[in-house]
Design a protein around this motif. Structure first.
Motif, short mmCIF file in Angstrom:
data_model
loop_
_atom_site.label_atom_id
_atom_site.label_comp_id
_atom_site.label_asym_id
_atom_site.label_seq_id
_atom_site.Cartn_x
_atom_site.Cartn_y
_atom_site.Cartn_z
N LEU A 113 -1.19 -43.27 15.76
CA LEU A 113 -0.29 -44.01 14.88
C LEU A 113 0.01 -45.36 15.50
N ILE A 114 -0.12 -46.42 14.69
CA ILE A 114 0.32 -47.76 15.07
C ILE A 114 1.48 -48.09 14.14
N SER A 115 2.68 -48.31 14.70
CA SER A 115 3.86 -48.45 13.84
C SER A 115 4.73 -49.64 14.24
N ASP A 116 5.37 -50.21 13.23
CA ASP A 116 6.26 -51.37 13.32
C ASP A 116 7.47 -51.07 14.22
N SER A 117 7.62 -51.86 15.29
CA SER A 117 8.69 -51.62 16.27
C SER A 117 9.87 -52.59 16.16
N THR A 118 9.85 -53.48 15.19
CA THR A 118 10.82 -54.59 15.14
C THR A 118 12.26 -54.14 15.33
N ASN A 119 12.64 -53.09 14.62
CA ASN A 119 14.05 -52.64 14.66
C ASN A 119 14.23 -51.31 15.38
N ALA A 120 13.39 -51.08 16.39
CA ALA A 120 13.46 -49.81 17.12
C ALA A 120 14.75 -49.63 17.88
N GLU A 121 15.51 -50.71 18.08
CA GLU A 121 16.79 -50.60 18.78
C GLU A 121 17.95 -50.31 17.84
N ARG A 122 17.72 -50.43 16.55
CA ARG A 122 18.81 -50.30 15.58
C ARG A 122 18.93 -48.86 15.07
N PRO A 123 20.09 -48.25 15.25
CA PRO A 123 20.27 -46.88 14.72
C PRO A 123 20.38 -46.89 13.20
N GLY A 124 20.22 -45.72 12.61
CA GLY A 124 20.41 -45.58 11.16
C GLY A 124 19.24 -46.10 10.37
N THR A 125 19.55 -46.59 9.15
CA THR A 125 18.52 -47.13 8.27
C THR A 125 18.86 -48.59 7.93
N THR A 126 17.86 -49.33 7.54
CA THR A 126 18.04 -50.74 7.18
C THR A 126 18.61 -50.84 5.77
N MET A 127 19.53 -51.77 5.57
CA MET A 127 20.13 -51.96 4.26
C MET A 127 19.07 -52.23 3.19
N SER A 128 19.35 -51.74 2.00
CA SER A 128 18.44 -51.96 0.88
C SER A 128 18.62 -53.37 0.32
N GLU A 129 17.56 -53.88 -0.27
CA GLU A 129 17.64 -55.17 -0.96
C GLU A 129 18.65 -55.11 -2.10
N ALA A 130 18.80 -53.95 -2.71
CA ALA A 130 19.75 -53.80 -3.81
C ALA A 130 21.19 -54.05 -3.33
N ASP A 131 21.51 -53.60 -2.11
CA ASP A 131 22.85 -53.83 -1.57
C ASP A 131 23.09 -55.31 -1.28
N ILE A 132 22.07 -55.97 -0.76
CA ILE A 132 22.18 -57.40 -0.48
C ILE A 132 22.36 -58.18 -1.78
N ALA A 133 21.61 -57.79 -2.81
CA ALA A 133 21.72 -58.46 -4.10
C ALA A 133 23.14 -58.33 -4.66
N ALA A 134 23.73 -57.14 -4.50
CA ALA A 134 25.10 -56.92 -5.00
C ALA A 134 26.10 -57.78 -4.25
N ASN A 135 25.92 -57.91 -2.93
CA ASN A 135 26.83 -58.74 -2.13
C ASN A 135 26.71 -60.22 -2.50
N ILE A 136 25.48 -60.66 -2.68
CA ILE A 136 25.26 -62.06 -3.07
C ILE A 136 25.84 -62.33 -4.45
N GLU A 137 25.71 -61.36 -5.34
CA GLU A 137 26.26 -61.53 -6.70
C GLU A 137 27.78 -61.72 -6.65
N LYS A 138 28.47 -60.96 -5.81
CA LYS A 138 29.92 -61.10 -5.70
C LYS A 138 30.31 -62.51 -5.24
N ILE A 139 29.56 -63.03 -4.27
CA ILE A 139 29.86 -64.37 -3.75
C ILE A 139 29.64 -65.42 -4.83
N ILE A 140 28.49 -65.32 -5.52
CA ILE A 140 28.17 -66.32 -6.54
C ILE A 140 29.15 -66.23 -7.71
#
Length: 545
Positions: free
Chosen positions: A192-219
């Protein structure tokens, strides 16, 4: 024949960027990606870094095909520099990736018939040469048409995730096709060759849907104009911002060459939807501040980007003012933090509202965190593991994560660029190296800048340059020209001339060779300047007979 596969990373190991792999079995080579990286702060004047391809040039006749995983610069950005130096072979990639590559190649004057581009579906299966079968699978990332693949070889199956995060609510509604990884795992994955970029970060990465909702509130709460900057190639983010703007009655205006270029390709190929199409600043008409949203370049604080010019009041058509809102929907690439912070501080001074990560949740990584990495490890259940796409700390933490799994890989390697990783059914080790590293791109020059030149530039930037011209006849005298050394100082310049002239006259009396006279002048001035100023400018001695 000794049945083994060679896996050779030419970029992307121990770094984030410059991604490129070569697989070799016998007399056949398959290549994956060809990306660029951006220079570190000490690489003065350098525009881009691209992988060294000496190994591929030396074995050009063995190359049978090329696979591109997605359209980000760190995976396809070096191809306009690399492709003309290698044989024309089939290049397999998905629709958007090929669209972005075609745009890049046309900028470099590379014609369509100079390359062999072949479009594949994100779940296609293709054959390259006699020994390689590539079974693609879709993986969610920050750009559509992102792929990993199962590589079937005579020694066994390899799963390469490509860049990924396991977004449960992807912008385009197309989740990762994990079934193919699970199927390969059930049948047996050798490596297996796998992406290590966020190997130090626990949990899961935020979804784009959550970011879109946050940006919508600001706008939604913004009274005046809104400016959003993100990576021009972050197609999913662009789409979400466009949807939010249209929902809230704002017309989207795009500013910045790369932003417009990427958006136009995505629009033409159906990967970006806009009710009113692309609009420039000149086409805004009489829109009120509350009716407009600008998507612009400048997420990394680049000096000539739209956001930087706005922040410093240098934009020809737009000026920021109180009541405007600026959203930096991206994180700084390592090395760009200072430039981004400078822009943010300047925006605050102008009086605009500024939103940026991590203070505000307006950006999510396109790479999976630990729980996502563990899910892929579980599904693939590899015998061997090669952490990739990360700095050493990311690779090593990914390796530790793998060793902590209920069924850890039998062996994990932390490879470096240029390592020749030998793979058989029972063996997984580094057996040699090939030339690797970075080729510097500076303006139109490719590879004509060496590390010595970078060191000279760094020295000149720190202590300046001093040119000493000794005219030998009819009467010896010395002229000085300096830049970045000290402000005008007649006494110091007079003393330097005196030291230089004494060294020249002594050398002439002793009838030394001119090269030795020049070196004596150089040495005497260097010692004197260091003693009286504590500085080490770049010295350039010149003798004129």
């Amino acid at each position: 024949m000794d049945k083994h596969l060679e896996v050779i990373p030419l970029g992307g190991m121990g770094e984030i960027g410059k991604n490129m792999f070569a697989y070799r079995y016998g007399d056949e080579i398959m290549i994956v990606d060809g990306g660029l990286a951006f220079p570190d702060s000490h690489m003065l004047g350098i525009d881009l870094l691209i992988p060294r391809i000496d190994y591929l040039q030396q074995n050009a006749g063995l190359i049978k095909g090329w696979v591109l995983t997605h359209g980000h610069e760190d995976h396809i950005g070096a191809l306009p520099y690399i492709l003309p130096r290698l044989p024309k072979v089939p290049i397999h990639a998905a629709k958007l990736t090929l669209g972005l590559l075609r745009e890049k190649l046309s900028e470099f004057g590379i014609r369509e018939n100079d390359v062999d581009l072949r479009e594949v579906d994100t779940d296609a299966r293709i054959r390259i040469g006699r020994h390689f079968t590539v079974d693609f699978f879709r993986m969610t990332h920050s750009i559509p048409d992102n792929m990993g693949y199962v590589l079937h070889t005579p020694v066994g199956r390899i799963v390469h995730t490509g860049d990924f995060k396991l977004d449960q609510h992807p912008t385009d509604g197309k989740p990762s096709h994990l079934a193919k990884i699970a199927q390969a795992g059930a049948e047996g994955v050798l490596m297996l060759i796998s992406d290590s970029t966020n190997a130090e970060r626990p949990g899961t990465t935020m979804s784009e849907a959550d970011i879109a909702a946050n940006i919508e509130k600001i706008i939604e709460g913004a009274k005046g104009r809104v400016f959003v900057t993100t990576f021009a190639s972050h197609t999913h983010r662009l789409q979400n911002v466009v949807h939010v703007a249209e929902k809230l009655g704002r017309r989207v205006v795009m500013e910045g060459r790369s932003m417009v270029k990427y958006a136009q390709v995505a629009l033409n190929l159906g990967y970006l939807e806009m009710k009113d199409g692309l609009v420039s600043t000149d086409e805004m008409g009489d829109l009120q501040d509350s009716q407009v949203l600008f998507l612009c370049t400048g997420s990394q604080g680049q000096p000539m980007s739209v956001l930087s010019r706005l922040a410093f009041g240098n934009h020809a058509k737009i000026a920021l003012h109180r009541g405007d809102t600026v959203i930096l929907s991206s994180s700084p690439i390592p090395g760009n933090e200072e430039a981004v912070n400078t822009v943010i501080n300047r925006l605050y001074e102008i009086g605009v509202e500024v939103y940026y990560p991590p203070t505000y949740k307006v950006h999510a990584s396109g790479h999976g965190s630990q729980e996502e990495l563990k899910m892929v490890l579980n599904l693939a259940n590899p015998k061997f593991f090669l952490p990739w796409h990360g700095e050493p700390r990311h690779q090593i933490n990914h390796a530790r994560l793998a060793q902590g799994m209920p069924k850890p890989p039998k062996r994990t390697l932390i490879a470096k660029n240029g390592d020749v990783v030998r793979l058989t059914a029972d063996d997984f080790r580094v057996t040699g190296t090939v030339p690797s590293g970075a080729v510097y791109v500076d303006g139109l020059g490719v590879g004509d800048i060496s590390d010595d030149i970078i060191q000279d530039r760094l020295a000149m930037s720190q202590d300046g340059v001093l040119i000493m011209t000794a005219v030998l006849h009819p009467t010896p005298h010395v002229e000085l020209v300096s830049r970045g050394f000290v402000k005008a100082n007649r006494d110091l310049e007079g003393n330097i001339r005196k030291v230089a002239l004494e060294a020249v006259e002594a050398g002439l009396r002793e009838k030394k060779r001119l090269e030795d006279v020049r070196d004596d002048m150089y040495g005497a001035v260097r010692r004197f300047v260091r003693k009286v100023t504590g500085r080490n400018p770049v010295l350039i001695p010149v003798l004129v007979e």
